[in-house]
Design an enzyme around this catalytic site. Sequence first.
Site, PDB file in Angstrom:
ATOM      1  N   HIS A   1     -75.437 -65.959 -35.328  1.00 20.24           N
ATOM      2  CA  HIS A   1     -74.026 -65.589 -35.141  1.00 20.24           C
ATOM      3  C   HIS A   1     -73.097 -66.236 -36.163  1.00 20.24           C
ATOM      4  O   HIS A   1     -71.922 -65.865 -36.242  1.00 20.24           O
ATOM      5  CB  HIS A   1     -73.546 -65.961 -33.736  1.00 20.24           C
ATOM      6  CG  HIS A   1     -74.227 -65.219 -32.641  1.00 20.24           C
ATOM      7  ND1 HIS A   1     -74.298 -63.837 -32.592  1.00 20.24           N
ATOM      8  CD2 HIS A   1     -74.887 -65.660 -31.536  1.00 20.24           C
ATOM      9  CE1 HIS A   1     -74.962 -63.463 -31.518  1.00 20.24           C
ATOM     10  NE2 HIS A   1     -75.333 -64.551 -30.853  1.00 20.24           N
TER      11      HIS A   1
ATOM     12  N   ASP B   1     -83.097 -60.669 -30.529  1.00 18.02           N
ATOM     13  CA  ASP B   1     -82.245 -61.366 -29.571  1.00 18.02           C
ATOM     14  C   ASP B   1     -81.406 -60.343 -28.808  1.00 18.02           C
ATOM     15  O   ASP B   1     -81.048 -59.293 -29.344  1.00 18.02           O
ATOM     16  CB  ASP B   1     -81.330 -62.332 -30.329  1.00 18.02           C
ATOM     17  CG  ASP B   1     -80.592 -63.298 -29.434  1.00 18.02           C
ATOM     18  OD1 ASP B   1     -80.995 -64.458 -29.335  1.00 18.02           O
ATOM     19  OD2 ASP B   1     -79.575 -62.883 -28.832  1.00 18.02           O
TER      20      ASP B   1
ATOM     21  N   HIS C   1     -78.383 -60.487 -28.033  1.00 18.28           N
ATOM     22  CA  HIS C   1     -77.046 -60.384 -28.614  1.00 18.28           C
ATOM     23  C   HIS C   1     -77.145 -59.943 -30.073  1.00 18.28           C
ATOM     24  O   HIS C   1     -78.059 -60.354 -30.795  1.00 18.28           O
ATOM     25  CB  HIS C   1     -76.316 -61.731 -28.542  1.00 18.28           C
ATOM     26  CG  HIS C   1     -76.162 -62.260 -27.153  1.00 18.28           C
ATOM     27  ND1 HIS C   1     -77.073 -63.132 -26.580  1.00 18.28           N
ATOM     28  CD2 HIS C   1     -75.213 -62.026 -26.212  1.00 18.28           C
ATOM     29  CE1 HIS C   1     -76.676 -63.421 -25.347  1.00 18.28           C
ATOM     30  NE2 HIS C   1     -75.563 -62.760 -25.100  1.00 18.28           N
TER      31      HIS C   1
END
Length: 309
Positions: free
Chosen positions: A123, A160, A162
């Site tokens: 991220h 993942d 996300h």
Amino acid sequence: MATAVYFHEDCLKHVTPAGHPEQVARLEYIARALEGVSALDRREAPGCSDADILLCHPQSHLDAITAAEPASGSIALDGDTHMSPGSVMAARRAVGANVAAVDAVLGGEVGNAFVATRPPGHHAEQKTPMGFCLFGNVAIAAKHAMERHGLSRVTIVDFDVHHGNGTQALLWDEPRAQFFSSHQSPLWPGSGHPNETGGHNNIWNHPLAPHSTGVEMRKLYEREIFPAIDRFQPELILISAGFDAHADDPLAQLNWQVEDFVWLTQELCKLANRHCQGRVVSTLEGGYDLRALAASVAAHVEVLMENAQ
């Protein structure tokens, strides 16, 4: 050939507030799950150089993260992302382990590798830490493989739950890198739509509906992702291995089981065997139910061991 696993005690010194899902216990559970596996090539995660981080981030970001580390206690960089004494070294070892794993796999020392470090990285954007992440570990590994080993085709698969917004941002304008993200949508961070295709049509986003299972995931990968990897013919496959799509994970609503991670790992290893002498580097991202995480990582690593060439 063996499978290398990279770990360092310093990654336990990145301490988040009580109740935070990205906690020290994640690595402790993983370490226990792997402790009886004698065939692994266990390696200490080295620290990284500033030059490694600067492959993807500007000096201003490195300076800001370094300066933000508290002398005691904990600070919040945003609502999700925290630092404690020891966070910078933990993050440097996460980057350094990815760089070292690429070196070991491309150098023929090991067949493949799993990087068991934290904080995670997918991220973190160029100038923005977020989503528990400080530096873009896997994006840096890809840049290292391309800039320093001369590779021209590197595939990154992020499973993942996300969306890997940071990896996407860091590799947006990189035609040598092919980035795939399968992720639940809608879900934080709200990015990862199919029309986000990168500067060179090198970004592939594949949202999955909440409550979907491994059946839907397998169909998606077989229909869309595996054929695209075959066409690209990568020289190295990097995996952002988040295990939070597991049905027991508290942060999302996908319903994968351990056998789904096994299947996906097997298929990615088959692609690596077909195109790049089995060269795979997998890196821990998410996974927040501790028992499901440990079981999923152990199964993932077992498949890597079976495929180490």
